[in-house]
Design an enzyme around this catalytic site. Sequence first.
Site, PDB file in Angstrom:
ATOM      1  N   LEU A 288      12.657  67.868   5.996  1.00 22.37           N
ATOM      2  CA  LEU A 288      11.248  68.014   5.734  1.00 22.37           C
ATOM      3  C   LEU A 288      10.755  69.286   5.291  1.00 22.37           C
ATOM      4  O   LEU A 288      11.221  70.211   5.461  1.00 22.37           O
ATOM      5  CB  LEU A 288      10.570  67.460   7.319  1.00 22.37           C
ATOM      6  N   HIS A 289       9.547  69.106   4.647  1.00 20.62           N
ATOM      7  CA  HIS A 289       8.905  70.343   3.879  1.00 20.62           C
ATOM      8  C   HIS A 289       7.342  70.082   4.155  1.00 20.62           C
ATOM      9  O   HIS A 289       7.059  69.021   4.724  1.00 20.62           O
ATOM     10  CB  HIS A 289       9.104  70.420   2.512  1.00 20.62           C
TER      11      HIS A 289
ATOM     12  N   MET B 269      13.222  60.553   4.761  1.00 23.10           N
ATOM     13  CA  MET B 269      14.832  60.654   4.784  1.00 23.10           C
ATOM     14  C   MET B 269      14.812  61.970   5.376  1.00 23.10           C
ATOM     15  O   MET B 269      15.986  62.593   5.027  1.00 23.10           O
ATOM     16  CB  MET B 269      15.456  60.477   3.172  1.00 23.10           C
ATOM     17  N   GLY B 270      14.256  62.653   6.001  1.00 24.42           N
ATOM     18  CA  GLY B 270      14.477  64.099   6.769  1.00 24.42           C
ATOM     19  C   GLY B 270      14.370  65.165   5.686  1.00 24.42           C
ATOM     20  O   GLY B 270      13.655  65.033   4.685  1.00 24.42           O
TER      21      GLY B 270
ATOM     22  N   GLY C 289       5.106  69.184   2.391  1.00 22.12           N
ATOM     23  CA  GLY C 289       4.467  67.743   1.857  1.00 22.12           C
ATOM     24  C   GLY C 289       4.575  66.501   2.922  1.00 22.12           C
ATOM     25  O   GLY C 289       3.785  65.907   3.021  1.00 22.12           O
ATOM     26  N   HIS C 290       5.791  66.702   3.672  1.00 24.09           N
ATOM     27  CA  HIS C 290       6.001  65.822   4.626  1.00 24.09           C
ATOM     28  C   HIS C 290       4.831  66.019   5.773  1.00 24.09           C
ATOM     29  O   HIS C 290       4.194  64.936   6.542  1.00 24.09           O
ATOM     30  CB  HIS C 290       7.278  65.659   5.420  1.00 24.09           C
TER      31      HIS C 290
ATOM     32  N   SER D 296      12.892  67.525  -0.632  1.00 30.20           N
ATOM     33  CA  SER D 296      13.854  67.687   0.010  1.00 30.20           C
ATOM     34  C   SER D 296      14.922  68.194  -1.007  1.00 30.20           C
ATOM     35  O   SER D 296      15.877  68.967  -0.524  1.00 30.20           O
ATOM     36  CB  SER D 296      14.211  66.575   0.901  1.00 30.20           C
TER      37      SER D 296
ATOM     38  N   GLN E 288      19.642  52.943  -0.749  1.00 34.85           N
ATOM     39  CA  GLN E 288      18.525  53.218  -2.064  1.00 34.85           C
ATOM     40  C   GLN E 288      19.276  54.267  -3.005  1.00 34.85           C
ATOM     41  O   GLN E 288      18.490  54.584  -4.002  1.00 34.85           O
ATOM     42  CB  GLN E 288      17.087  53.591  -1.526  1.00 34.85           C
TER      43      GLN E 288
HETATM   44  O1  PAF Z   1      10.357  58.448  -0.020  1.00 34.38           O
HETATM   45  C1  PAF Z   1      11.298  58.477   0.779  1.00 34.38           C
HETATM   46  O2  PAF Z   1      11.712  59.457   1.508  1.00 34.38           O
HETATM   47  C2  PAF Z   1      12.154  57.172   0.823  1.00 34.38           C
HETATM   48  O3  PAF Z   1      12.017  56.539  -0.435  1.00 34.38           O
HETATM   49  C3  PAF Z   1      11.634  56.136   2.033  1.00 34.38           C
HETATM   50  C4  PAF Z   1      10.153  55.852   1.551  1.00 34.38           C
HETATM   51  C5  PAF Z   1      11.534  57.110   3.357  1.00 34.38           C
HETATM   52  C6  PAF Z   1      12.357  55.028   2.117  1.00 34.38           C
HETATM   53  O4  PAF Z   1      13.716  55.322   2.550  1.00 34.38           O
END
Ligand code: PAF
Length: 281
Positions: free
Chosen positions: A33-34, A30-31, A36-37, A188, A61
């Site tokens: 980013l750090h 979901m952007g 971990g991503h 994030s 969500q």
């Molecule tokens: O973990 C997340 O960032 C979100 O839940 C995901 C898996 C990208 C789904 O929107």
Amino acid sequence: MIIFKEPASLATFLNEKRRLQKSLGFVPTMGALHAGHLLLINESRAGNDLVVASIFVNPTQFNDAKDFQKYPKTIEKDVYALEKAGCDGLLLPDVEGMYPDGTGNGQVYDLGSLETKLEGFYRPGHFQGVCRVVHRLLDIVQPDRIYLGQKDFQQCMVIKRLISIIGSEAKVVVCPTLRDADGLAMSSRNMRLNPDQRLTATGIYEALDEVRQNQHTKQVQELEASAVSSLTARGFRVDYVKIVDASNLEPVAQISSGKKMVALAAAYLDDIRLIDNIFLN
Ligand code: PAF
């Protein structure tokens, strides 16, 4: 790195690559980013010919509208970091592109007790929204492997279940949680913490680490209760601290070496909800 705003254009691009027998790793995000991503991108880079990431703050969500509005957005930095990390493609869709029929009613996924325990209990509807978006992403990308972080322990279980429900071929690769030097799990949402909250936030890791250290000398309920007290004393509003069987999230009566167990916590500092977990035994 090629940026695709339209899911259909990414799907066409990837069909061509699949014809050339390229293996494909996928990192949904979901952007904001750090590191971990970026670890997920690196793992995906190491295990596949091609790496695709997505950035989409998925409205379905979020069970709390304010959390959705305040979700951090750092898109320019994210694009730069992904490019530098060697990502080949980025899906950057809008809500209409992801939900052409609207975000209203959709498929309901049978997640069993995953939906009523822990995160499922405290965030009603959250995992249905995760499944909706990940189902759509898997249909578009059709990866060989999908990379997820262990910090979202229950989400990893939910996505494995989704994959079996929809019959996707994707293998789930769960990568370890990265932590700041003081132990705080990278997230994030940490970007929203003010300097005082950031200092306090490490308490969530410290409480879990104390559970780990005392697991052989204290009973489960005592361990959970003292973690809740220490978080509350630091100013957290605690949703839960639970020690459970790592294979099914069922509560355990005592810590035993026969079963893999995990201690999970969720707690708020002001309106910022943090989660973390560590394996025991
Ligand atoms: O973990 C997340 O960032 C979100 O839940 C995901 C898996 C990208 C789904 O929107």
